[in-house]
Motif scaffolding. Structure first.
Motif, mmCIF file in Angstrom:
data_model
loop_
_atom_site.group_PDB
_atom_site.id
_atom_site.type_symbol
_atom_site.label_atom_id
_atom_site.label_comp_id
_atom_site.label_asym_id
_atom_site.label_seq_id
_atom_site.Cartn_x
_atom_site.Cartn_y
_atom_site.Cartn_z
ATOM 1 N N ALA A 268 0.836 -1.205 0.000
ATOM 2 C CA ALA A 268 0.000 0.000 0.000
ATOM 3 C C ALA A 268 0.872 1.256 0.000
ATOM 4 N N ALA A 269 1.962 1.237 0.779
ATOM 5 C CA ALA A 269 2.862 2.391 0.830
ATOM 6 C C ALA A 269 3.510 2.638 -0.525
ATOM 7 N N ALA A 270 3.936 1.557 -1.200
ATOM 8 C CA ALA A 270 4.553 1.707 -2.521
ATOM 9 C C ALA A 270 3.543 2.231 -3.538
ATOM 10 N N ALA A 271 2.324 1.705 -3.496
ATOM 11 C CA ALA A 271 1.292 2.159 -4.424
ATOM 12 C C ALA A 271 0.957 3.629 -4.196
ATOM 13 N N LEU A 272 0.873 4.029 -2.928
ATOM 14 C CA LEU A 272 0.572 5.429 -2.623
ATOM 15 C C LEU A 272 1.717 6.335 -3.057
ATOM 16 N N ALA A 273 2.968 5.911 -2.843
ATOM 17 C CA ALA A 273 4.109 6.719 -3.279
ATOM 18 C C ALA A 273 4.110 6.889 -4.792
ATOM 19 N N ALA A 274 3.836 5.805 -5.514
ATOM 20 C CA ALA A 274 3.769 5.897 -6.977
ATOM 21 C C ALA A 274 2.644 6.833 -7.405
ATOM 22 N N ALA A 275 1.497 6.722 -6.750
ATOM 23 C CA ALA A 275 0.371 7.603 -7.078
ATOM 24 C C ALA A 275 0.727 9.063 -6.832
ATOM 25 N N GLU A 276 1.423 9.323 -5.735
ATOM 26 C CA GLU A 276 1.817 10.703 -5.415
ATOM 27 C C GLU A 276 2.750 11.257 -6.490
ATOM 28 N N MET A 277 3.669 10.442 -6.972
ATOM 29 C CA MET A 277 4.580 10.891 -8.037
ATOM 30 C C MET A 277 3.826 11.144 -9.334
ATOM 31 N N ILE A 278 2.912 10.259 -9.678
ATOM 32 C CA ILE A 278 2.136 10.408 -10.912
ATOM 33 C C ILE A 278 1.301 11.687 -10.869
ATOM 34 N N MET A 279 0.633 11.923 -9.754
ATOM 35 C CA MET A 279 -0.175 13.140 -9.635
ATOM 36 C C MET A 279 0.714 14.373 -9.558
ATOM 37 N N GLY A 280 1.856 14.257 -8.891
ATOM 38 C CA GLY A 280 2.773 15.387 -8.793
ATOM 39 C C GLY A 280 3.286 15.847 -10.142
ATOM 40 N N ASP A 281 3.471 14.913 -11.065
ATOM 41 C CA ASP A 281 3.904 15.253 -12.423
ATOM 42 C C ASP A 281 2.733 15.578 -13.346
ATOM 43 N N ALA A 282 1.522 15.485 -12.825
ATOM 44 C CA ALA A 282 0.320 15.745 -13.629
ATOM 45 C C ALA A 282 0.329 14.917 -14.914
ATOM 46 N N LEU A 283 0.643 13.635 -14.787
ATOM 47 C CA LEU A 283 0.670 12.771 -15.969
ATOM 48 C C LEU A 283 -0.739 12.629 -16.547
ATOM 49 N N PRO A 284 -0.838 12.511 -17.865
ATOM 50 C CA PRO A 284 -2.158 12.540 -18.533
ATOM 51 C C PRO A 284 -2.883 11.197 -18.458
ATOM 52 N N VAL A 285 -3.274 10.804 -17.251
ATOM 53 C CA VAL A 285 -3.980 9.548 -17.036
ATOM 54 C C VAL A 285 -5.138 9.774 -16.073
ATOM 55 N N ARG A 286 -6.054 8.829 -16.104
ATOM 56 C CA ARG A 286 -7.073 8.753 -15.054
ATOM 57 C C ARG A 286 -6.584 7.700 -14.069
ATOM 58 N N LEU A 287 -6.179 8.132 -12.913
ATOM 59 C CA LEU A 287 -5.530 7.270 -11.934
ATOM 60 C C LEU A 287 -6.522 6.808 -10.872
ATOM 61 N N ARG A 288 -6.459 5.497 -10.567
ATOM 62 C CA ARG A 288 -7.166 4.984 -9.397
ATOM 63 C C ARG A 288 -6.150 4.282 -8.498
ATOM 64 N N LEU A 289 -6.306 4.482 -7.226
ATOM 65 C CA LEU A 289 -5.514 3.794 -6.216
ATOM 66 C C LEU A 289 -6.493 3.057 -5.315
ATOM 67 N N ILE A 290 -6.375 1.739 -5.260
ATOM 68 C CA ILE A 290 -7.280 0.918 -4.455
ATOM 69 C C ILE A 290 -6.461 0.196 -3.391
ATOM 70 N N VAL A 291 -6.814 0.426 -2.134
ATOM 71 C CA VAL A 291 -6.071 -0.174 -1.028
ATOM 72 C C VAL A 291 -7.045 -0.890 -0.089
ATOM 73 N N PRO A 292 -7.045 -2.214 -0.083
ATOM 74 C CA PRO A 292 -7.760 -2.937 0.975
ATOM 75 C C PRO A 292 -6.877 -2.957 2.217
ATOM 76 N N SER A 293 -7.387 -2.473 3.327
ATOM 77 C CA SER A 293 -6.564 -2.358 4.539
ATOM 78 C C SER A 293 -7.217 -3.093 5.696
ATOM 79 N N VAL A 294 -6.429 -3.978 6.315
ATOM 80 C CA VAL A 294 -6.934 -4.844 7.381
ATOM 81 C C VAL A 294 -5.812 -5.098 8.385
#
Length: 461
Positions: A254-280
């Motif tokens: 989850a931490a790696a996925a969130l870090a990647a998402a933060e980088m993608i959004m930070g660069d404003a890459l031209p995608v529709r991004l979803r981040l899905i985290v099941p947490s238990v």
């Protein structure tokens, strides 16, 4: 904690990154005092050697860091990452040798400057680095900050990081970029994501599925799924005490996925991004799921529980089924999933799986480009028979001791069968010892790789 690069032009002490082939020319440029000091201190341009050279008045005038031979198979591209812990406080600028990427060296410095100090008094003042000329220091700082945020999550002990705190961390990142967040919990979770609910039912900290969405609806769809097990006792198939010591890192996916998402959004890459985290939390109590239970997944497949300690693939199964319903062009999941992958490849080299040959080549290329290495393991279809069950559609574990990482990947593929461009990363999520740019502790392996992959795939190489 991480640091930011100073603006170019700031007065700073030069740090020469010295290769074996470049040492003679640099040595000739030193003052007689500095040449004598370097010789007396035993400096040679071997990898990791360091020398602090004085001016005539005794002040620090320049620094030498040996790189060795960049053509060597053992060359460490992040050697500059050892400098923040080795230099006294002050402002520095890098003087890379020919063939050394100044942006990569600056990023190594930033990654090496990370410290986890939540539970300790802050350490001494750290050295600071001036952004090399022609390098986008703001972007490098953003990447390093995303890595630091992910590392902080992995390093935080489970008493202070439960599913609610994972949700809060995702909401904080979403707020920075105008993303939306939806959360499924409680009775709705039981109905919509029964495997996620079953794994987290025994914990007093309620399980949930967190769903972040960002970017234009008509842009290419990229979905990241991260395993968010905040602590894993093993459930009723309880781990030995030694096996639990690092289980705070079981949310490293989850931490790696969130870090990647933060980088993608930070660069404003031209995608529709979803981040899905099941947490238990995989805990032990009267509500715990049991070996031998059969649970119907979100996808409709029934799963026999062969081992409650193979819980990560269960929560990912429901999350991947949910992700596939959105028909993403690229689906990537991250998980600290199997010890088998660590036995095969060690802690520094995550395994990855995909049935898409072109995508496999792109993943390997991206990892090599940004020094975030991975190694492909096969989705060997005949091993799927090990997941056969006599009472359900499949078992969550194979019946034998072999190919555990492969059978886990094959299990996950059953829940996203239509998505061709699907990559599964099996991570360790931890640096067992400190190396340049990689301090001991939590690590968000493959996050920078995925950022680079998405950037190149969708038009920003």
């Amino acid at each position: 904690m991480t640091s930011a690069l100073l603006a170019p032009g700031t007065d700073a002490i030069p740090v020469h990154l010295v290769t074996e082939s470049g040492w003679a020319a640099l040595e000739a440029e030193l003052t007689p005092l500095q040449r004598g000091f370097a010789k007396a201190s035993g400096f040679a341009p071997k990898a990791g050697r360091l020398a602090l050279l004085p001016a005539e008045d005794g002040a620090l005038a320049r620094v030498l860091l040996g790189l060795g031979d960049p053509a060597s198979a053992t060359f460490d591209r992040f050697l500059a990452g050892k400098l923040p812990a080795a230099l006294p406080a002050g402002d520095y600028r890098l003087e890379p040798a020919e063939g050394i990427d100044p942006a990569e060296a600056a990023l190594a410095w930033l990654l090496g400057a990370y410290r986890f100090e939540r539970y300790r008094k802050p350490g001494a003042e750290r050295p600071r680095l001036v952004a090399p000329g022609g390098v986008d220091g703001t972007r490098l700082t953003r990447i390093a900050a995303a890595v630091a945020h992910g590392r902080d999550l992995v390093n935080t002990p489970s008493n202070d990081l439960g599913p609610a705190e994972i949700e809060a961390a995702i909401r904080d990142v979403a707020a920075c970029f105008g993303a939306t967040v939806a959360v499924v919990a409680g009775e709705e979770l039981r109905k919509e994501f029964p495997l996620v609910h079953a794994v987290g039912a025994a914990s007093p900290r309620a399980p949930r599925l967190i769903d972040l969405t960002w970017g234009p609806a008509d842009a290419p769809r990229v979905t990241l799924v991260g395993k968010g097990v905040v602590f894993d006792t093993g459930g009723l198939d309880i781990k030995p005490s030694a096996g639990m010591l690092l289980m705070k890192k079981d949310m490293g996916g989850a931490a790696a996925a969130l870090a990647a998402a933060e980088m993608i959004m930070g660069d404003a890459l031209p995608v529709r991004l979803r981040l899905i985290v099941p947490s238990v939390e995989n805990a032990i109590a009267g509500e715990a799921f049991r070996p031998g239970d059969v649970i119907r997944s979100r996808a409709g497949l029934t799963v026999e529980i062969g081992n409650t300690d193979a819980e990560g693939r269960l929560i990912l199964a429901d999350a991947l089924s949910f992700a596939e319903s959105d028909e993403p062009e690229l689906l990537i999941d991250f998980a600290t999933l199997t010890g088998a992958a660590r036995v095969a490849l060690g802690p520094d080299l995550p395994a990855f799986f995909t049935g898409d040959e072109g995508l496999a080549a792109s993943v390997a290329e991206a990892g090599a480009a940004v020094n975030d290495p991975v190694w492909r393991l096969p989705l060997h279809a005949p091993y799927a028979s090990g997941l056969d069950s006599k009472v359900a559609d499949l078992n969550n574990v194979s019946g034998g001791p072999f190919a555990g990482a492969i059978t886990a990947a094959l299990f996950l593929r059953r829940f996203a069968p239509k998505t061709k461009a699907h990559v599964h990363f099996d991570l360790y999520g931890w640096n067992p010892s400190t190396k340049p740019g990689r301090p001991e502790g939590g690590e968000v392996q493959t996050a920078r790789l995925v950022h680079a992959l998405v950037a190149k795939r969708y038009g920003q190489a």
